[in-house]
Motif scaffolding. Structure first.
Motif, PDB file in Angstrom:
ATOM      1  N   ARG A 129       0.841  -1.194   0.000  1.00 20.61           N
ATOM      2  CA  ARG A 129       0.000   0.000   0.000  1.00 20.61           C
ATOM      3  C   ARG A 129       0.874   1.241   0.000  1.00 20.61           C
ATOM      4  O   ARG A 129       2.036   1.198   0.438  1.00 20.61           O
ATOM      5  CB  ARG A 129      -0.941   0.017   1.210  1.00 20.61           C
ATOM      6  CG  ARG A 129      -0.245   0.151   2.557  1.00 20.61           C
ATOM      7  CD  ARG A 129      -1.253  -0.002   3.686  1.00 20.61           C
ATOM      8  NE  ARG A 129      -0.627   0.133   5.001  1.00 20.61           N
ATOM      9  CZ  ARG A 129      -1.245  -0.111   6.149  1.00 20.61           C
ATOM     10  NH1 ARG A 129      -2.525  -0.506   6.160  1.00 20.61           N
ATOM     11  NH2 ARG A 129      -0.606   0.034   7.293  1.00 20.61           N
ATOM     12  N   VAL A 140       2.278  -5.137   3.006  1.00 23.10           N
ATOM     13  CA  VAL A 140       1.076  -5.386   3.798  1.00 23.10           C
ATOM     14  C   VAL A 140       0.880  -6.878   4.069  1.00 23.10           C
ATOM     15  O   VAL A 140       0.501  -7.271   5.179  1.00 23.10           O
ATOM     16  CB  VAL A 140      -0.170  -4.822   3.091  1.00 23.10           C
ATOM     17  CG1 VAL A 140      -1.450  -5.203   3.847  1.00 23.10           C
ATOM     18  CG2 VAL A 140      -0.076  -3.305   2.962  1.00 23.10           C
ATOM     19  N   SER A 149       1.972  -4.043  11.806  1.00 19.09           N
ATOM     20  CA  SER A 149       0.930  -3.024  11.694  1.00 19.09           C
ATOM     21  C   SER A 149      -0.427  -3.586  11.289  1.00 19.09           C
ATOM     22  O   SER A 149      -1.467  -2.966  11.558  1.00 19.09           O
ATOM     23  CB  SER A 149       1.360  -1.941  10.711  1.00 19.09           C
ATOM     24  OG  SER A 149       1.630  -2.511   9.438  1.00 19.09           O
ATOM     25  N   VAL A 150      -0.443  -4.754  10.643  1.00 21.83           N
ATOM     26  CA  VAL A 150      -1.721  -5.329  10.189  1.00 21.83           C
ATOM     27  C   VAL A 150      -1.957  -6.734  10.738  1.00 21.83           C
ATOM     28  O   VAL A 150      -3.048  -7.288  10.540  1.00 21.83           O
ATOM     29  CB  VAL A 150      -1.822  -5.361   8.651  1.00 21.83           C
ATOM     30  CG1 VAL A 150      -1.538  -3.965   8.073  1.00 21.83           C
ATOM     31  CG2 VAL A 150      -0.896  -6.399   8.045  1.00 21.83           C
ATOM     32  N   PHE A 160      -5.548  -8.277   9.158  1.00 15.90           N
ATOM     33  CA  PHE A 160      -5.598  -8.580   7.733  1.00 15.90           C
ATOM     34  C   PHE A 160      -5.276 -10.056   7.505  1.00 15.90           C
ATOM     35  O   PHE A 160      -4.421 -10.638   8.195  1.00 15.90           O
ATOM     36  CB  PHE A 160      -4.581  -7.747   6.969  1.00 15.90           C
ATOM     37  CG  PHE A 160      -4.898  -6.269   6.897  1.00 15.90           C
ATOM     38  CD1 PHE A 160      -5.893  -5.683   7.659  1.00 15.90           C
ATOM     39  CD2 PHE A 160      -4.172  -5.454   6.031  1.00 15.90           C
ATOM     40  CE1 PHE A 160      -6.171  -4.330   7.579  1.00 15.90           C
ATOM     41  CE2 PHE A 160      -4.434  -4.102   5.937  1.00 15.90           C
ATOM     42  CZ  PHE A 160      -5.430  -3.536   6.709  1.00 15.90           C
ATOM     43  N   MET A 168      -9.608  -7.387   5.138  1.00 11.31           N
ATOM     44  CA  MET A 168      -9.151  -6.356   6.077  1.00 11.31           C
ATOM     45  C   MET A 168     -10.256  -6.087   7.087  1.00 11.31           C
ATOM     46  O   MET A 168     -11.339  -5.626   6.706  1.00 11.31           O
ATOM     47  CB  MET A 168      -8.784  -5.081   5.312  1.00 11.31           C
ATOM     48  CG  MET A 168      -7.777  -5.304   4.205  1.00 11.31           C
ATOM     49  SD  MET A 168      -7.221  -3.773   3.433  1.00 11.31           S
ATOM     50  CE  MET A 168      -8.742  -3.240   2.657  1.00 11.31           C
ATOM     51  N   LEU A 217     -10.541  -1.929  10.498  1.00 12.17           N
ATOM     52  CA  LEU A 217      -9.777  -0.921   9.755  1.00 12.17           C
ATOM     53  C   LEU A 217      -9.623   0.359  10.562  1.00 12.17           C
ATOM     54  O   LEU A 217     -10.506   0.758  11.333  1.00 12.17           O
ATOM     55  CB  LEU A 217     -10.451  -0.643   8.417  1.00 12.17           C
ATOM     56  CG  LEU A 217     -10.198  -1.725   7.356  1.00 12.17           C
ATOM     57  CD1 LEU A 217     -11.211  -1.643   6.232  1.00 12.17           C
ATOM     58  CD2 LEU A 217      -8.788  -1.592   6.804  1.00 12.17           C
ATOM     59  N   ASP A 265      -4.912   3.094   7.813  1.00 11.87           N
ATOM     60  CA  ASP A 265      -4.884   2.104   6.737  1.00 11.87           C
ATOM     61  C   ASP A 265      -5.241   2.726   5.387  1.00 11.87           C
ATOM     62  O   ASP A 265      -5.159   2.050   4.353  1.00 11.87           O
ATOM     63  CB  ASP A 265      -5.864   0.964   7.036  1.00 11.87           C
ATOM     64  CG  ASP A 265      -5.464   0.127   8.234  1.00 11.87           C
ATOM     65  OD1 ASP A 265      -6.369  -0.228   9.031  1.00 11.87           O
ATOM     66  OD2 ASP A 265      -4.261  -0.167   8.390  1.00 11.87           O
ATOM     67  N   TYR A 325      -3.976   0.444  -2.500  1.00  6.73           N
ATOM     68  CA  TYR A 325      -3.488  -0.918  -2.279  1.00  6.73           C
ATOM     69  C   TYR A 325      -3.164  -1.572  -3.622  1.00  6.73           C
ATOM     70  O   TYR A 325      -3.987  -1.546  -4.548  1.00  6.73           O
ATOM     71  CB  TYR A 325      -4.533  -1.724  -1.523  1.00  6.73           C
ATOM     72  CG  TYR A 325      -4.560  -1.401  -0.050  1.00  6.73           C
ATOM     73  CD1 TYR A 325      -5.022  -0.166   0.398  1.00  6.73           C
ATOM     74  CD2 TYR A 325      -4.094  -2.306   0.896  1.00  6.73           C
ATOM     75  CE1 TYR A 325      -5.022   0.161   1.752  1.00  6.73           C
ATOM     76  CE2 TYR A 325      -4.096  -2.005   2.250  1.00  6.73           C
ATOM     77  CZ  TYR A 325      -4.559  -0.772   2.674  1.00  6.73           C
ATOM     78  OH  TYR A 325      -4.556  -0.455   4.014  1.00  6.73           O
TER      79      TYR A 325
END
Length: 125
Positions: free
Chosen positions: A38, A48, A63-64, A68, A83, A86, A90, A94
């Motif tokens: 992203r 990501v 971070s995800v 995700f 996802m 959110l 974010d 993407y």
């Protein structure tokens, strides 16, 4: 050469969910390591998620992680990014990407040789 087309982006409130899709054409993307990156305005493109061609291994940045999930459907020549939870941070375009040269998952932009055009995800607070 594999062509990639993303879809599924949109506007969602914080705490909501979206599922992105990436359809491949020209080659079977089930043969490749696939990833999502992203890029937010003014920032570098960031990793990501990635999934091994076998589907057995996935990799996410902190971070995800836990929010995700990347998956693949070989019959549809498609990969997905689910996802959840959110956050406004974010928000980004993407991109789906394919690494046609390696058997090992990478999180580096330069290792991915085929890219889609991107889909916008906007998370409002």
């Amino acid at each position: 050469q594999v062509q990639l087309v993303e879809s599924g982006g949109g506007l969602v409130q914080a705490g909501g969910s979206l599922r992105l899709s990436c359809v491949g054409s020209g080659r079977r993307i089930s043969n490749y390591i696939m990833a999502w990156f992203r890029q937010a305005p003014g920032k570098e493109r960031e990793f990501v998620a990635a999934i091994h061609w076998s589907g057995a291994t996935t990799h996410y940045p902190d971070s995800v992680k836990g929010r995700f999930t990347m998956s693949r459907d070989s019959a549809k020549n498609t990969v997905y990014l689910q996802m959840n939870s959110l956050k406004p941070e974010d928000t980004a375009v993407y991109y789906c990407a394919a690494d046609v040269n390696s058997d090992y998952i990478s999180d580096q932009v330069h290792d991915f040789t085929s890219w889609g055009q991107g889909t916008q995800v906007t998370v409002s607070s």
